[in-house]
Write an enzyme that holds these catalytic residues in place. Sequence first.
Site, short mmCIF file in Angstrom:
data_model
loop_
_atom_site.label_atom_id
_atom_site.label_comp_id
_atom_site.label_asym_id
_atom_site.label_seq_id
_atom_site.Cartn_x
_atom_site.Cartn_y
_atom_site.Cartn_z
N PRO A 73 -48.09 87.77 -95.03
CA PRO A 73 -48.53 87.63 -93.64
C PRO A 73 -47.40 87.40 -92.64
CG PRO A 73 -49.20 85.74 -94.98
CD PRO A 73 -48.69 86.78 -95.92
N ASN A 74 -47.59 88.01 -91.49
CA ASN A 74 -46.71 87.89 -90.31
C ASN A 74 -45.38 88.62 -90.45
OD1 ASN A 74 -48.51 86.16 -88.76
ND2 ASN A 74 -48.10 84.65 -90.37
N ARG A 129 -40.42 88.24 -84.30
CA ARG A 129 -40.75 86.91 -84.81
C ARG A 129 -39.49 86.09 -85.04
NH1 ARG A 129 -43.19 85.52 -90.79
NH2 ARG A 129 -43.57 83.31 -90.39
N TYR A 168 -35.26 84.74 -88.88
CA TYR A 168 -35.59 85.89 -89.73
C TYR A 168 -34.72 87.12 -89.50
CZ TYR A 168 -39.74 83.05 -90.58
OH TYR A 168 -40.60 82.03 -90.93
N ASN A 213 -42.11 88.93 -100.99
CA ASN A 213 -41.95 87.88 -100.00
C ASN A 213 -43.37 87.49 -99.59
OD1 ASN A 213 -41.61 86.21 -97.85
ND2 ASN A 213 -40.08 87.48 -96.81
N ALA A 266 -46.13 82.73 -95.84
CA ALA A 266 -46.66 81.37 -95.98
C ALA A 266 -47.50 81.18 -97.24
CB ALA A 266 -47.47 80.99 -94.74
N GLU A 282 -39.03 86.47 -106.24
CA GLU A 282 -39.52 85.96 -104.95
C GLU A 282 -38.35 85.95 -103.96
OE1 GLU A 282 -41.10 81.96 -105.28
OE2 GLU A 282 -40.71 81.59 -103.16
N HIS A 297 -37.07 85.37 -99.71
CA HIS A 297 -37.32 84.88 -98.35
C HIS A 297 -36.13 85.20 -97.47
CE1 HIS A 297 -40.80 82.73 -99.75
NE2 HIS A 297 -40.08 82.36 -100.80
N SER A 315 -35.48 83.50 -94.63
CA SER A 315 -34.95 82.22 -94.15
C SER A 315 -34.68 81.28 -95.32
CB SER A 315 -35.96 81.58 -93.18
OG SER A 315 -37.12 81.17 -93.89
N ARG A 340 -36.00 73.81 -93.91
CA ARG A 340 -36.98 73.86 -92.81
C ARG A 340 -38.01 72.74 -92.99
NH1 ARG A 340 -39.05 79.84 -92.18
NH2 ARG A 340 -39.90 78.87 -90.29
#
Length: 143
Positions: free
Chosen positions: A9-10, A17, A22, A73, A76, A97, A99, A101, A106
């Site tokens: 998502p996103n 974004r 990112y 990825n 969330a 997996e 990411h 960021s 975070r």
Amino acid sequence: MNFFIINGPNLNLLGIRNPKLYGDDTLLDIEKWLNAHDNTEGHSFLWFQSNHEGEIIDHIHKAIDNADGIIINPGAFTHYSYAIRDAITTVNIPTVEVHLSDIYSREDFRKKSVIKDACIAQYFGLKKLSYLEGFKKLLTALR
Ligand code: DQA
């Protein structure tokens, strides 16, 4: 070899974004960059993005008989989707997996990945290079 690259998502909004976290690249920029990278020559990639957990699970299932490895990825979903984790362990195809960021620097809720243990490795904080590192890890594992 054939690889599925799955984005959650996103991630369809990369580029607009939060570029500081990112990067400036859109998902399509990352796709074109990785597909054309020297290291990936001779391999084929099927890119998929969805904002819906069930669609991501359905796509992981399609990896059976269609993919040698998966780069995911989960966005969330990383932090709470036991269903995506179960899908990865069920298909039993080497999965990495990734990411963009650094999820460990975070918010606290991002420090936990429920997906990590189902994967052979996790790369984070390298922006688009996380995908390349994930691919290289899969190649080594599949050799
Ligand atoms: C992300 C990190 C997640 O915590 C976040 O929800 C995302 C993107 C990353 O690539 O850094 O959507 O997976």
